[in-house]
Every structure is written in structure tokens, then in C-alpha cells.
Design an enzyme around this catalytic site. Structure first.
Site, PDB file in Angstrom:
ATOM      1  CD  GLU A 219     -34.502   4.235   2.010  1.00  0.00           C
ATOM      2  OE1 GLU A 219     -33.979   4.115   0.874  1.00  0.00           O
ATOM      3  OE2 GLU A 219     -34.871   5.323   2.472  1.00  0.00           O
ATOM      4  CG  ASP A 244     -34.430  22.266   2.207  1.00  0.00           C
ATOM      5  OD1 ASP A 244     -33.305  22.798   2.265  1.00  0.00           O
ATOM      6  OD2 ASP A 244     -34.665  21.130   2.667  1.00  0.00           O
TER       7      ASP A 244
END
Length: 300
Positions: A219, A244
Site C-alpha cells: 500500500e 461482484d
């Protein structure tokens, strides 16, 4: 005792563990020859590190690399460094040997130097790096292309319904999956090693009631990459993953609907899909690769 002639070089194969034993034996028989060999081996290590640094500094994309190719390149560079220094090298081994001799006999400082007076590193290293790249690049490119084609075959059919629902080309969804998974080489797996079928790196929030998988991911926090353990959603099939994903895009990234590759990637980044500041640019490049692969498969 086995006798090693001083004029006979040690084994040239970089991965030969017996070279150290030969070096010890040579040191007992001819200390000066052993010292020269140690200097050459040290030069080979530095050349190998230079080749490694040059590769790391070169522009490359993660989707065209994997552990097997990296291992092959590392072994090739190691062998190249050994062979190259054996045939002349940079002159660093000569400098190291002279320094050792001067420490033993300081009077040598008053004697004129013979041989190469300076290290000629730049041109030889450039030639060695070019040789390494020319040899490894075709193998790496072929392997990456085969892996990408297999990935497209594996998930291509599942992308159609989701793409139709979003009003975008299926190739854009395939490109997004390729970017998130490294063309399928970095799948998200659960603790048992099972594939989560999570092609898009969708995390499992508090409202997710299905299976999950925890993995370490990168991240970007204030532009700085950091490793963190995150929980991701797990599905029973790629079709379920695409469905999804389509629901997520409709719900949170409506700016990506009915877009081309550039607009789709830009909308994802603007909406905060990923923390990588270069995410949109990477997405566009992968989308171009997907389109080319699809065109070549149709032609073939």
C-alpha cells in the site's frame, strides 16, 4: 596430493561449490597464484553486482517478469561475470593484487607500474550488460507472452457478462485483472493455499459475509510503499468474482462506465481504487498489451 598447475585456471562454472576447495589447495601450492585468483573472484563479484544494479535501474514492468525469469537472469549474470573476468575483466583484479603486494613490500611503490594504469570499467561493463540483455530478453519475452495468453484463455469467457453489464469492452476488465494479479502469477490464496479467485484485489470489509483470505500486500501511504497484511474476499469461481466486481464498479466507480482504456483507468485512480500514484498509467499499458494479444490470437 592432487597437484594444480599454477597456469591452470580454477573451474569457470559460477555455481561450482568445489572452486573453494580448489582455491585452498592452490594456496598451499602457490600462494601468489591463489592471491591472484582471489582478486579475480572479487572482481567477478563486483561485476555481477554492477550488472544487477544496471538491470534494476532499467525500465521494466512487473507484468513481464516472474521468479523463474529473475532466477535465470541472475544465474546468467553470475556466469557472465566469471567468464568475462577470466578473459581480461576490468583491470580491478590487477589493482587489488598490486595493493596486496604493496602491503607486503612497500618498496614496490617506487617502481613504475606495468600493465593497465587505470580501470577501464565503463565500456566493458556496457558490453557485458548488452550481451546479457540480448541473451535473456528473447527467453523472458516468450515466457511472459505465453503466460499472458494462458491467463486470457483462463478468464476471458467470465469477463463477458460483467463487461456487458458495465457497458465497457471485456478487454478492459481482463486488463484490470491482469494488472491486479500480475497476469495470474500472483493470485490471492487463503491459508490452505486455495485460489480465492479474487482477480481484482477487492478487500473484505465489515459487511462481507463470504470467505476471506489474508495476504501481505503493498500500500502507498503518502506516496511511500509499505507492506501490510489485508483481508480480501474469496469466491468460488471467476464468474462470481467478475459479478461482484461489476457490482462494485456500479456502486462506487460510475465514472468508469462507458469509458475507453485511458478513461477507465483514470476513473479508477480518481475514485481511490488503488493507492499507487501511477495506477492509471499502468492500467492503460496493460490494456494495450491485452488488446495486442487478443488481436494476435484472432489472426492466428
Amino acid at each position: 596430493m592432487l597437484k594444480i598447475p599454477a597456469s591452470q585456471p580454477l573451474r569457470d562454472f559460477a555455481a561450482d561449490v568445489r572452486s573453494a576447495d580448489q582455491l585452498r589447495l592452490l594456496n598451499k601450492q602457490d600462494a601468489k597464484a591463489a592471491t591472484r585468483e582471489v582478486a579475480r573472484q572479487f572482481e567477478a563479484l563486483l561485476v555481477q553486482q554492477m550488472l544487477k544494479s544496471m538491470r534494476e535501474a532499467s525500465t521494466h514492468f512487473d507484468e513481464s517478469s516472474n521468479s523463474s525469469i529473475d532466477l535465470f537472469r541472475g544465474m546468467y549474470d553470475q556466469q557472465l561475470a566469471q567468464s568475462w573476468t577470466r578473459s581480461g575483466g576490468t583491470g580491478l583484479a590487477d589493482a587489488i593484487l598490486r595493493q596486496i603486494e604493496v602491503q607486503t613490500n612497500p618498496a614496490l611503490l617506487d617502481q613504475p607500474r606495468t600493465g593497465r594504469a587505470q580501470l577501464a570499467v565503463t565500456a566493458p561493463v556496457r558490453q557485458a550488460a548488452a550481451a546479457a540483455a540480448n541473451s535473456a530478453a528473447p527467453v523472458a519475452a516468450a515466457t511472459a507472452k505465453d503466460a499472458a495468453a494462458q491467463f486470457l484463455d483462463r478468464i476471458g469467457n467470465a469477463a463477458g457478462p460483467a463487461a456487458e453489464r458495465l457497458g465497457v469492452a471485456p478487454s478492459l476488465l481482463v486488463a484490470h485483472a491482469a494488472l491486479e494479479t500480475g497476469w495470474g502469477r500472483k493470485p490471492i490464496r487463503d491459508a490452505a493455499g486455495n485460489d480465492s479467485h479474487n482477480l481484482f484485489g477487492i478487500k473484505a470489509g465489515g459487511d462481507w459475509q463470504g470467505r476471506t483470505a489474508e495476504v501481505t500486500t503493498t500500500e502507498f501511504i503518502h506516496g511511500v510503499p509499505q507492506k501490510r497484511v489485508e483481508r480480501f474476499r474469496a469466491y468460488d469461481s471467476y464468474a462470481e468474482a467478475f459479478a461482484d466486481y461489476a457490482a462494485l464498479i456500479e456502486r462506487r466507480y460510475q465514472g468508469a462506465l462507458a469509458q475507453d482504456a485511458g478513461g477507465y483507468g483514470a476513473a479508477l485512480q480518481a475514485g481511490g481504487y488503488a493507492t499507487d500514484p501511477r495506477y492509471a498509467d499502468k492500467f492503460t499499458r496493460v490494456a494495450v498489451q491485452v488488446a495486442r494479444l487478443q488481436d494476435s490470437s484472432r489472426i492466428g
